[in-house]
Scaffold this active site. Structure first.
Site, PDB file in Angstrom:
ATOM      1  N   HIS A  20       3.473   6.328  -5.284  1.00  0.00           N
ATOM      2  CA  HIS A  20       3.012   6.685  -6.623  1.00  0.00           C
ATOM      3  C   HIS A  20       2.229   7.998  -6.577  1.00  0.00           C
ATOM      4  O   HIS A  20       2.345   8.837  -7.482  1.00  0.00           O
ATOM      5  CB  HIS A  20       2.133   5.549  -7.159  1.00  0.00           C
ATOM      6  CG  HIS A  20       1.987   5.521  -8.644  1.00  0.00           C
ATOM      7  ND1 HIS A  20       1.218   4.570  -9.298  1.00  0.00           N
ATOM      8  CD2 HIS A  20       2.478   6.310  -9.630  1.00  0.00           C
ATOM      9  CE1 HIS A  20       1.267   4.780 -10.588  1.00  0.00           C
ATOM     10  NE2 HIS A  20       2.016   5.834 -10.822  1.00  0.00           N
ATOM     11  N   GLU A  45       0.820  -1.210   0.000  1.00  0.00           N
ATOM     12  CA  GLU A  45       0.000   0.000   0.000  1.00  0.00           C
ATOM     13  C   GLU A  45       0.853   1.259   0.000  1.00  0.00           C
ATOM     14  O   GLU A  45       0.478   2.274  -0.603  1.00  0.00           O
ATOM     15  CB  GLU A  45      -0.965  -0.011   1.190  1.00  0.00           C
ATOM     16  CG  GLU A  45      -1.988  -1.126   1.149  1.00  0.00           C
ATOM     17  CD  GLU A  45      -2.759  -1.206  -0.154  1.00  0.00           C
ATOM     18  OE1 GLU A  45      -2.951  -0.158  -0.811  1.00  0.00           O
ATOM     19  OE2 GLU A  45      -3.159  -2.322  -0.538  1.00  0.00           O
ATOM     20  N   HIS A  61       1.757   2.187  -3.495  1.00  0.00           N
ATOM     21  CA  HIS A  61       0.726   3.048  -4.074  1.00  0.00           C
ATOM     22  C   HIS A  61       0.876   4.470  -3.537  1.00  0.00           C
ATOM     23  O   HIS A  61       0.716   5.450  -4.273  1.00  0.00           O
ATOM     24  CB  HIS A  61      -0.665   2.535  -3.696  1.00  0.00           C
ATOM     25  CG  HIS A  61      -1.123   1.324  -4.451  1.00  0.00           C
ATOM     26  ND1 HIS A  61      -1.092   1.239  -5.819  1.00  0.00           N
ATOM     27  CD2 HIS A  61      -1.652   0.149  -4.008  1.00  0.00           C
ATOM     28  CE1 HIS A  61      -1.587   0.067  -6.203  1.00  0.00           C
ATOM     29  NE2 HIS A  61      -1.928  -0.617  -5.121  1.00  0.00           N
TER      30      HIS A  61
END
Length: 679
Positions: A475, A469, A472
């Protein structure tokens, strides 16, 4: 009484006043935000000036700011800190929000302006990012039905509204099924086989639910039920827990999702037909890297048969453990994890109860921050003074290497009855240079909280989820694009899991484990011998886990490849698994009746395969660091940041991967990593 959602959000970094929010604030706030956005859309569409990139495309990207920030907040609370009143608001608003989206993306005046620019895009002198934004925006209109005939547009909007309502009902049913379930363990016999860390988590779950002293509770949180199925010596209780876990949504009570699944599949099939596709899978896959059912099936079949063979070998070891324990009953699904743990312990001399004390949550959070610092120069400054929507939320300012602000990171790690299951990342605000917006990124996990005064201890799988997670999260945090529509994780679905799955590789790096995996009581580092056992046992059970994942992906694809919804989704699921020959003791990661990836939204519908597709990319991508001889090689890390993490959706994903790797991806590193590469 004034509505805090309709006042300027003056919290730190533009956060809303979480402590002042009430469910009843949302409906009027949304009503105002929707009206404001429609007025902005009308102004863009009706202006006298001919369309230009700035007055149409950039203006559309900048529109609806009040609505966007409200949606991010609303869906965050609905997933992470809901209540009956908030769920009622969610049901009330699902239809109007879907109708609004249709009104925007079917607006003919607006679409004509966007389409005019799209047709002449090669001669407009746009930057590469501006061309990408125009192309993606044009596709948004197409896929929302803007080019349909008037009658078809009206029906399409009705379909999308109905789907939004059904998605909401499905998600709320799953949450109710999960939060209502309690397997109460009331005496020592019920706790047989459970190590201390499982007992502590089960006791804390009981305390969280206000139960009497001495009672332990097993919930359907993955971080609690999987250890229970792994260690409980009570076969009867394992069966009870397993049946509750896999039976969510497949019942005759208030949380029955069978008809909802069927209705969603029927509406999606109609949605696809309105676009001229034979089935929803064809419509969904049109805007992916895979592009076709054939490409997806080719990849799934590539791993299915080696995984079947690997699981057959694992079954022999599991049955050997059963024989050694004197068990003469058939091997059932609720037995697998228990005896697989016995087999792993015998084969590798590895006991998870021995390993887990080295993986305290706080140390693993420090490890994931440290890896980001070494790779990308980021600094994480804890801000306990910045409150979130729940006391569990921890807030950090994220700083660049020069000390300038990169964004805000918020983390919510613990399972609660008011929080949906699973783990996810979502933005509270996306990055955008044009809007001057720094990102606010949230990670949610569902770890079983440790006992009072003791740390929360994670399994190796939990640590992987934590890093996943945060991949992400990076990102979103490292996004550096001009336009919000292209920011962060708003990439093609089978590319979005690349950064998250790639980041998982660092959690198992020996240098990271030696520094951060320390016994919570003695502070001793993870012993070399124990690390060697973990590495030796890493691929044990991959046949079983690969089949569970791939079975879910195959059923997802098969259900969405139908031209009409099946009459009985449970029978369809069963028949599909029988066709592929899934062993009964394996099961699926997610059955259709609680498959939130598919039915809480359309996000992963016909797309659960994406984790495997992205795994091909992530294993090949990490090999770039392996080839460089350093998992923290600065040149490779800089290339990763520039080509993938910072780029968002500003470039086509295949092009982005080639820019990073110098070539197209190959599948062999993934097969090797899973232990499925046949010699």
């Amino acid at each position: 009484m004034s509505n805090p959602l309709m006042q300027p959000w003056t919290g730190a970094h533009g956060l809303p006043p979480f402590d002042a929010l009430q469910a009843e604030h949302f409906a009027p706030a949304f009503q105002a935000a929707l009206a404001q956005h429609l007025a902005e859309i009308e102004a863009i569409a009706s202006q006298a000036e001919p369309p230009s990139f700035d007055n149409t495309v950039a203006a559309l990207d900048a529109s609806g700011r009040a609505l966007t920030q409200l949606e991010h907040l609303f869906y965050t609370l609905a997933a992470s800190a809901t209540s009956p009143a908030l769920q009622a608001a969610q049901r009330e608003l699902a239809g109007p929000l879907a109708a609004h989206s249709s009104a925007v993306f079917m607006h003919q005046g607006l679409f004509r302006r966007v389409d005019s620019l799209y047709q002449q895009r090669a001669g407009l002198g746009l930057t590469a990012e501006q061309v990408r934004l125009l192309e993606r925006m044009h596709l948004d209109f197409q896929r929302a039905g803007a080019q349909l005939a008037p009658q078809a547009r009206a029906r399409y909007a009705e379909v999308m509204t109905q789907l939004a309502k059904l998605n909401t009902r499905f998600a709320q049913n799953v949450l109710a099924a999960e939060s209502d379930y309690q397997l109460r363990l009331t005496d020592e016999a019920d706790l047989a086989g459970l190590p201390d860390f499982v007992r502590a988590a089960a006791r804390q779950a009981a305390l969280d639910r206000g139960l009497d002293a001495g009672v332990h509770v097993i919930t359907l949180s993955r971080s609690l039920i999987v250890p229970f199925l792994t260690f409980s010596a009570r076969r009867d209780l394992r069966e009870q827990a397993w049946r509750a876990w896999v039976g969510r949504g497949d019942d005759t009570g208030a949380t029955d999702n069978r008809d909802i699944c069927r209705d969603i599949l029927a509406l999606r099939a109609e949605q696809a037909r309105l676009h001229g596709h034979a089935c929803y899978a064809d419509y969904a896959l049109e805007d992916t890297m895979a592009r076709s059912q054939q490409a997806v099936l080719g990849l799934l079949e590539r791993v299915w048969h080696p995984a079947l063979a690997a699981q057959a070998r694992e079954r022999e070891a599991v049955q050997g453990a059963m024989a050694a324990a004197g068990a003469n009953h058939p091997l059932e699904a609720w037995d697998w994890r228990y005896y697989a743990e016995q087999a792993r312990r015998a084969r590798f001399d590895l006991d998870e109860a021995e390993v887990k004390p080295y993986f305290a949550l706080e140390r693993m959070v420090a490890a994931m921050f440290d890896c980001a610092s070494r790779l990308f120069g980021l600094q994480f400054k804890a801000r306990p003074d910045i409150a979130g929507y729940h006391p569990d939320v921890r807030t950090y300012e994220v700083l660049n290497a020069d000390g300038s602000l990169r964004g805000l990171f918020m983390q919510d790690n613990f399972a609660r009855p008011t929080k949906r299951s699973g783990a996810w990342m979502n933005p509270l605000r996306n990055q955008s240079r044009a809007l001057g917006a720094t990102p606010i990124i949230l990670n949610n996990n569902n770890f079983a909280r440790g006992a009072a005064g003791e740390p929360t201890l994670l399994s190796f799988d939990d640590v992987r989820t934590l890093f996943h997670e945060f991949g992400h999260g990076l990102h979103g945090l490292l996004s550096d694009v001009a336009y919000e529509r292209l920011a962060g994780t708003q990439v093609l679905r089978d590319f979005v899991e690349l950064p998250s799955q790639l980041y998982e590789h660092w959690m198992a790096e020996p240098s990271v484990l030696k520094q951060f995996a320390r016994h919570w009581q003695t502070d001793e580092p993870l012993p070399d011998a124990l690390l060697a056992k973990l590495q030796a046992a890493r691929q044990f059970g991959q046949g079983y886990e690969t089949l569970r994942y791939t079975a879910s992906a195959l059923v997802d694809l098969a259900a969405h490849a139908l031209p009409e919804a099946p009459a009985d989704v449970v029978a369809f699921e069963r028949d599909t698994l029988a066709t592929w020959g899934l062993p009964a003791e394996v099961g699926m990661n997610h059955r259709l009746t609680h498959f939130q990836h598919l039915f809480s939204s359309a996000g992963y519908a016909a797309g659960y395969y994406v984790y495997l597709w992205a795994e091909v990319l992530d294993c090949d991508a990490f090999d770039a660091f392996v080839e460089a001889g350093d998992a923290f090689d600065p040149e490779v890390a800089a290339r990763l940041r520039a080509c993938i993490l910072s780029a968002g959706n500003s470039r086509e994903p295949g092009e982005a991967f080639r820019a990073f790797r110098g070539r197209d991806p190959v599948v062999e590193p993934m097969l090797k990593d899973r232990g499925l590469l046949l010699n």
